[in-house]
Design a protein around this motif. Structure first.
Motif, PDB file in Angstrom:
ATOM      1  N   THR A 161       4.808  73.415  63.690  1.00  0.00           N
ATOM      2  CA  THR A 161       4.356  72.997  64.970  1.00  0.00           C
ATOM      3  C   THR A 161       5.518  73.324  65.948  1.00  0.00           C
ATOM      4  O   THR A 161       6.384  72.576  65.954  1.00  0.00           O
ATOM      5  CB  THR A 161       3.483  71.974  65.177  1.00  0.00           C
ATOM      6  N   PRO A 162       5.320  74.204  66.896  1.00  0.00           N
ATOM      7  CA  PRO A 162       6.678  74.106  67.729  1.00  0.00           C
ATOM      8  C   PRO A 162       6.855  72.895  68.947  1.00  0.00           C
ATOM      9  O   PRO A 162       7.919  72.677  69.215  1.00  0.00           O
ATOM     10  CB  PRO A 162       6.596  75.364  68.417  1.00  0.00           C
ATOM     11  N   TYR A 163       5.587  72.635  69.213  1.00  0.00           N
ATOM     12  CA  TYR A 163       5.496  71.887  70.374  1.00  0.00           C
ATOM     13  C   TYR A 163       4.001  71.100  70.487  1.00  0.00           C
ATOM     14  O   TYR A 163       3.147  71.664  69.669  1.00  0.00           O
ATOM     15  CB  TYR A 163       5.733  72.211  71.819  1.00  0.00           C
ATOM     16  N   VAL A 164       3.977  69.826  71.008  1.00  0.00           N
ATOM     17  CA  VAL A 164       2.566  69.174  71.444  1.00  0.00           C
ATOM     18  C   VAL A 164       2.314  69.412  72.862  1.00  0.00           C
ATOM     19  O   VAL A 164       3.237  69.175  73.627  1.00  0.00           O
ATOM     20  CB  VAL A 164       2.893  67.850  70.940  1.00  0.00           C
ATOM     21  N   TYR A 165       1.315  69.632  72.998  1.00  0.00           N
ATOM     22  CA  TYR A 165       0.840  69.738  74.640  1.00  0.00           C
ATOM     23  C   TYR A 165      -0.243  68.982  74.465  1.00  0.00           C
ATOM     24  O   TYR A 165      -1.235  68.747  74.001  1.00  0.00           O
ATOM     25  CB  TYR A 165       0.290  71.352  74.864  1.00  0.00           C
ATOM     26  N   VAL A 166      -0.074  67.983  75.584  1.00  0.00           N
ATOM     27  CA  VAL A 166      -1.081  66.964  75.944  1.00  0.00           C
ATOM     28  C   VAL A 166      -1.534  66.810  77.288  1.00  0.00           C
ATOM     29  O   VAL A 166      -0.657  66.554  78.125  1.00  0.00           O
ATOM     30  CB  VAL A 166      -0.645  65.506  75.442  1.00  0.00           C
ATOM     31  N   SER A 167      -2.877  67.172  77.532  1.00  0.00           N
ATOM     32  CA  SER A 167      -3.317  67.016  78.975  1.00  0.00           C
ATOM     33  C   SER A 167      -3.157  65.374  79.368  1.00  0.00           C
ATOM     34  O   SER A 167      -3.553  64.487  78.601  1.00  0.00           O
ATOM     35  CB  SER A 167      -4.757  67.341  78.884  1.00  0.00           C
ATOM     36  N   THR A 168      -2.618  65.105  80.426  1.00  0.00           N
ATOM     37  CA  THR A 168      -2.567  63.957  80.946  1.00  0.00           C
ATOM     38  C   THR A 168      -2.459  63.692  82.623  1.00  0.00           C
ATOM     39  O   THR A 168      -2.095  64.789  83.194  1.00  0.00           O
ATOM     40  CB  THR A 168      -1.227  63.033  80.405  1.00  0.00           C
ATOM     41  N   THR A 213      -2.775  68.735  84.979  1.00  0.00           N
ATOM     42  CA  THR A 213      -1.218  68.370  84.472  1.00  0.00           C
ATOM     43  C   THR A 213      -1.253  67.978  83.108  1.00  0.00           C
ATOM     44  O   THR A 213      -2.358  67.594  82.265  1.00  0.00           O
ATOM     45  CB  THR A 213      -0.872  67.140  85.430  1.00  0.00           C
ATOM     46  N   ALA A 214       0.025  68.085  82.605  1.00  0.00           N
ATOM     47  CA  ALA A 214       0.075  67.932  80.943  1.00  0.00           C
ATOM     48  C   ALA A 214       1.519  67.555  80.644  1.00  0.00           C
ATOM     49  O   ALA A 214       2.448  67.592  81.593  1.00  0.00           O
ATOM     50  CB  ALA A 214      -0.214  69.184  80.286  1.00  0.00           C
ATOM     51  N   LEU A 215       1.621  67.186  79.556  1.00  0.00           N
ATOM     52  CA  LEU A 215       3.203  66.881  78.837  1.00  0.00           C
ATOM     53  C   LEU A 215       3.237  67.875  77.687  1.00  0.00           C
ATOM     54  O   LEU A 215       2.283  68.006  76.985  1.00  0.00           O
ATOM     55  CB  LEU A 215       3.092  65.551  78.595  1.00  0.00           C
ATOM     56  N   ARG A 216       4.555  68.717  77.571  1.00  0.00           N
ATOM     57  CA  ARG A 216       5.001  69.264  76.496  1.00  0.00           C
ATOM     58  C   ARG A 216       5.944  68.625  75.921  1.00  0.00           C
ATOM     59  O   ARG A 216       6.949  68.281  76.757  1.00  0.00           O
ATOM     60  CB  ARG A 216       5.239  70.910  76.869  1.00  0.00           C
ATOM     61  N   VAL A 217       5.774  68.379  74.764  1.00  0.00           N
ATOM     62  CA  VAL A 217       6.893  67.679  73.898  1.00  0.00           C
ATOM     63  C   VAL A 217       7.318  68.383  72.415  1.00  0.00           C
ATOM     64  O   VAL A 217       6.402  69.009  71.610  1.00  0.00           O
ATOM     65  CB  VAL A 217       6.633  66.322  73.165  1.00  0.00           C
ATOM     66  N   GLU A 218       8.587  69.005  72.554  1.00  0.00           N
ATOM     67  CA  GLU A 218       9.148  69.640  71.451  1.00  0.00           C
ATOM     68  C   GLU A 218       9.313  68.910  70.136  1.00  0.00           C
ATOM     69  O   GLU A 218       9.315  67.777  70.061  1.00  0.00           O
ATOM     70  CB  GLU A 218      10.539  70.013  71.533  1.00  0.00           C
ATOM     71  N   VAL A 219       8.784  69.605  68.995  1.00  0.00           N
ATOM     72  CA  VAL A 219       8.695  68.954  67.718  1.00  0.00           C
ATOM     73  C   VAL A 219       9.791  69.370  67.042  1.00  0.00           C
ATOM     74  O   VAL A 219      10.166  70.632  66.811  1.00  0.00           O
ATOM     75  CB  VAL A 219       7.303  69.463  66.865  1.00  0.00           C
ATOM     76  N   THR A 220      10.766  68.275  66.598  1.00  0.00           N
ATOM     77  CA  THR A 220      11.912  68.641  66.022  1.00  0.00           C
ATOM     78  C   THR A 220      11.714  68.726  64.478  1.00  0.00           C
ATOM     79  O   THR A 220      13.088  68.877  63.743  1.00  0.00           O
ATOM     80  CB  THR A 220      12.921  67.684  66.503  1.00  0.00           C
ATOM     81  N   ASP A 221      10.979  68.069  63.806  1.00  0.00           N
ATOM     82  CA  ASP A 221      10.865  67.975  62.488  1.00  0.00           C
ATOM     83  C   ASP A 221      10.918  69.562  61.718  1.00  0.00           C
ATOM     84  O   ASP A 221      10.312  70.263  62.060  1.00  0.00           O
ATOM     85  CB  ASP A 221       9.644  67.416  62.253  1.00  0.00           C
ATOM     86  N   PRO A 222      12.020  69.808  61.066  1.00  0.00           N
ATOM     87  CA  PRO A 222      12.216  71.264  60.440  1.00  0.00           C
ATOM     88  C   PRO A 222      11.085  71.487  59.441  1.00  0.00           C
ATOM     89  O   PRO A 222      10.895  72.568  59.113  1.00  0.00           O
ATOM     90  CB  PRO A 222      13.639  71.000  59.834  1.00  0.00           C
ATOM     91  N   GLU A 223      10.454  70.411  58.748  1.00  0.00           N
ATOM     92  CA  GLU A 223       9.228  70.669  57.962  1.00  0.00           C
ATOM     93  C   GLU A 223       8.016  71.005  58.435  1.00  0.00           C
ATOM     94  O   GLU A 223       7.088  71.235  57.981  1.00  0.00           O
ATOM     95  CB  GLU A 223       9.150  69.531  57.056  1.00  0.00           C
ATOM     96  N   ASP A 224       7.748  70.798  59.908  1.00  0.00           N
ATOM     97  CA  ASP A 224       6.611  71.148  60.699  1.00  0.00           C
ATOM     98  C   ASP A 224       6.783  72.227  61.292  1.00  0.00           C
ATOM     99  O   ASP A 224       7.556  72.784  61.974  1.00  0.00           O
ATOM    100  CB  ASP A 224       6.510  69.861  61.680  1.00  0.00           C
TER     101      ASP A 224
END
Length: 148
Positions: free
Chosen positions: A125-132, A112-123
């Motif tokens: 990176t579209p999202y962060v994917y973390v196995s958890t 399983t994992a968690l996907r978090v959108e990156v909202t910083d317009p300067e970055d």
């Protein structure tokens, strides 16, 4: 107070493989005598155990307004909504849905994992994917710290 902390430890079977690597190393050294056999057994097991421990030492934490995932320290202000992923969705986001620009803390032995959108317009990176092992608790911790 730290709302979430998890260590992505390697499974027990990997420790058994570390012992098998040590035995194999010892057997490779067997033609050189008993002492090299023992040295190979100890050195091979120790090296494999160190590598297993290092791979399984990644920590996921939510602390002081940051998501700390491995070596990355991401401010929660740069993150959007979190999406807990079950085993099937996590597999999809690791494979055909994956974006090569995404930041991933990926451990294949955690389904399983968690996907978090990156909202910083300067970055870029579209999202962060973390196995958890507990994506719902991690998403709840991110939401609680962001709301506070």
């Amino acid at each position: 107070m730290q709302p979430y902390e998890e260590r992505l430890t390697a499974p027990r079977s990997w420790w058994f493989v570390s012992v098998l690597v040590g035995i194999a190393t010892g057997l490779i050294a067997l033609p050189f005598g008993t002492l090299p056999l023992l040295g190979g057994l100890v050195a091979g097991t120790a090296l494999a155990a160190v590598l297993t421990s290092a791979y399984g030492s990644v920590r996921i934490r939510v602390v002081a307004g940051f998501l700390v995932a491995g070596d990355a320290k991401i401010p929660l202000t740069a993150l959007g909504p979190a999406e807990p992923l079950d085993a099937a969705e996590a597999r999809a986001w690791r494979t055909h849905k994956a974006d090569p620009r995404a930041f991933m803390v990926l451990r294949s032995y955690i389904p399983t994992a968690l996907r978090v959108e990156v909202t910083d317009p300067e970055d870029p990176t579209p999202y962060v994917y973390v196995s958890t092992r507990n994506p719902e608790a991690l998403a709840k911790a991110l939401g609680a710290v962001t709301a506070a």
